[in-house]
Design a protein around this motif. Sequence first.
Motif, short mmCIF file in Angstrom:
data_model
loop_
_atom_site.label_atom_id
_atom_site.label_comp_id
_atom_site.label_asym_id
_atom_site.label_seq_id
_atom_site.Cartn_x
_atom_site.Cartn_y
_atom_site.Cartn_z
N GLY A 172 6.58 -0.97 1.56
CA GLY A 172 6.11 0.03 2.14
C GLY A 172 6.50 -0.50 3.57
O GLY A 172 6.82 0.56 4.24
N LEU A 173 6.94 -1.31 4.18
CA LEU A 173 8.02 -1.20 5.31
C LEU A 173 9.41 -1.10 5.22
O LEU A 173 9.84 0.11 6.58
N VAL A 176 8.68 2.92 5.42
CA VAL A 176 8.31 3.53 6.64
C VAL A 176 9.03 3.69 8.04
O VAL A 176 9.58 4.65 8.43
N ARG A 180 10.55 7.03 9.02
CA ARG A 180 10.13 7.18 10.70
C ARG A 180 11.76 6.71 11.34
O ARG A 180 12.19 6.24 11.67
N SER B 82 2.46 9.64 0.65
CA SER B 82 1.92 9.09 1.83
C SER B 82 2.22 8.82 2.64
O SER B 82 2.84 9.28 3.80
N ILE B 83 3.95 8.21 2.73
CA ILE B 83 4.49 7.43 3.35
C ILE B 83 5.08 8.58 4.54
O ILE B 83 4.87 8.78 5.27
N LEU B 86 2.32 10.71 6.93
CA LEU B 86 1.88 9.79 7.55
C LEU B 86 3.46 9.78 8.82
O LEU B 86 2.84 9.22 10.42
N PHE B 87 4.79 9.45 8.35
CA PHE B 87 4.72 8.45 8.97
C PHE B 87 6.71 9.66 9.36
O PHE B 87 7.19 9.96 10.01
N ARG B 180 -4.47 12.70 5.43
CA ARG B 180 -4.12 12.28 5.71
C ARG B 180 -5.30 10.61 6.21
O ARG B 180 -4.26 9.58 5.36
N THR B 187 -3.54 5.32 -1.33
CA THR B 187 -2.24 4.73 -1.26
C THR B 187 -3.06 3.05 -1.41
O THR B 187 -1.96 2.60 -2.15
N LYS B 247 16.99 10.22 3.12
CA LYS B 247 15.58 9.61 3.68
C LYS B 247 15.32 8.51 2.86
O LYS B 247 14.92 7.94 2.18
#
Lengths: 181, 372
Positions: A172-173, A176, A180, B82-83, B86-87, B180, B187, B247
Amino acid sequence: MQSDVCKHCANAPCQEACPTGAIIRTEFDTVYVQQDICNGCGYCVVACPFGVIARDERGDHRAHKCTLCYDRLKDGMEPACAKACPTDSIQFGEVEQLKARARERLGMLHERGVHEARLYGVDDNILECGLNSFFLLLDEPEVYNLPENPQRPSDTVVPASLWTVVVAMILGLFGVLFFRE
Amino acid sequence: MKETRLPITETSLTGVQRLVSRSNLFEQLATLTTGYTPDPERELQEPSYYDYPVLKAPTWHWEIIWYFFFGGLAAGCYVIASIALLFGSREDRAVARAGYYLSLLSLVPCPLLLIKDLGRPERFLHMLRIFKVKSPMSMGTWGLVSFSLFSGVTAVIQAARDGMLGRWWGARMLAALPQRLLALPGTALGVFLGGYTGVLLTATSVPLWSRSKVLGAVFISSAISTSAALLSCVLRLAGTPARVLYKLERLEWAALLVEMTSLVTFLRRAGRAARPLVGTAPREHGRTFWSFVFGGGLALPWLLQAGSLLGRRSGKYTSSRGLLISLLVLVGGYFLRRTMIEAGHMSSRDARTTLWNAQKSHSGTNRSTFVS
């Protein structure tokens, strides 16, 4: 001798695994599969460390094992195997009395020089609380196809889940971090 | 007939030799990763009842393998979506959109496969009679049901926002739902669905599955890596901007690294019990494992991806290579589950390893880490 009898474990892995509640503990402290509930998922088959419970692949496709003659017990009779055994090698009774009798017999055998005699499932706390069917053996348990000290499957749920959560958080890290920007 | 075949056998001798040397490589990898060198003579000295299996063989076959595969994709696609939602940036919405659709799509076969796998499929609802925290299968049933709810609702909201449900008041209302907010519990349930399958196999008496306790970690990282592969494959074909794909590719690369680490940890901790998975003896699955799972499904795509990511910076970049990487990862993810289940069957039949696994001296050290 190799016995496939159900040990009616105090902590029965098949019962702990059963997702339908088909496997129950009866009023006689035995472990019993309710045939009208079992849907044949097969989880108990891989949970049992003794290879006792099996799914009937050719017939009704449900899980089956020794019931310790639940029907006979309800009528006040002893299980058929104990009744039929001509040498009384199979004995039925209150577990604590049987265990006392087993220890006594073991002492007798040791006195007579049969030092290889040992009990299995009595004082060894197999699956943390012992077994309700136990054996007097004349060799290592492995010789009788009995696992010395099997792991209780449900004990692995917490550590296995923790590992999963830790790795999921690392993933998950990364997610993100990469999304991001 | 035999005489005509003979010359062919002779000419293909070099091929056989090459095969032998390759199997030696696999054998070396097996010894290196598990830390266990098979010693048939010593193993024959171990007591057993004429090698009669201690355990009953699992009743699980192809249905479960495909369920693990699709369940992993459904879970992983939802988590990545979801990641991204959200981000990520506005452009990353493409990942969220594709992720939520693909999650629901991959989820469709799951209950069907699970019901088909039951001995008595018409009794599938008996799974919902009880809620048993100790039984990963019971928890998994509830997890799958709840995740389906979230995956379904999230995908419907997405469809409404994308105008796929028309412009009537109901569609507008659905589009206004807080996607969201729903994505957060969704998640968490997705992570559960992707990982519980490994915990389920761990909570058995089969030595290969139960000994190491990191199978859940392997399965969740494989869920993420295969899902990143599927998403980047689909988005690439849909012509998504390279910035967004980049990404996903980085996530895929990281997930492959985590998966390889988890898998090596799994093998090391399982030791001798991992032999049916990595060994090259007859009926052991090492050949498939090393070529399709670890080699072709993890190490090779990881290296290719690293090359691509580095190459991207210097401007060299090909999309066919990206598709190849995705394909390799997806095939590897399938074979991971397949070899794991099939080697579990083999493991349950191995009386000596089962008895060894249950010895006080061997099981005690392994167990005291968390329990007691």
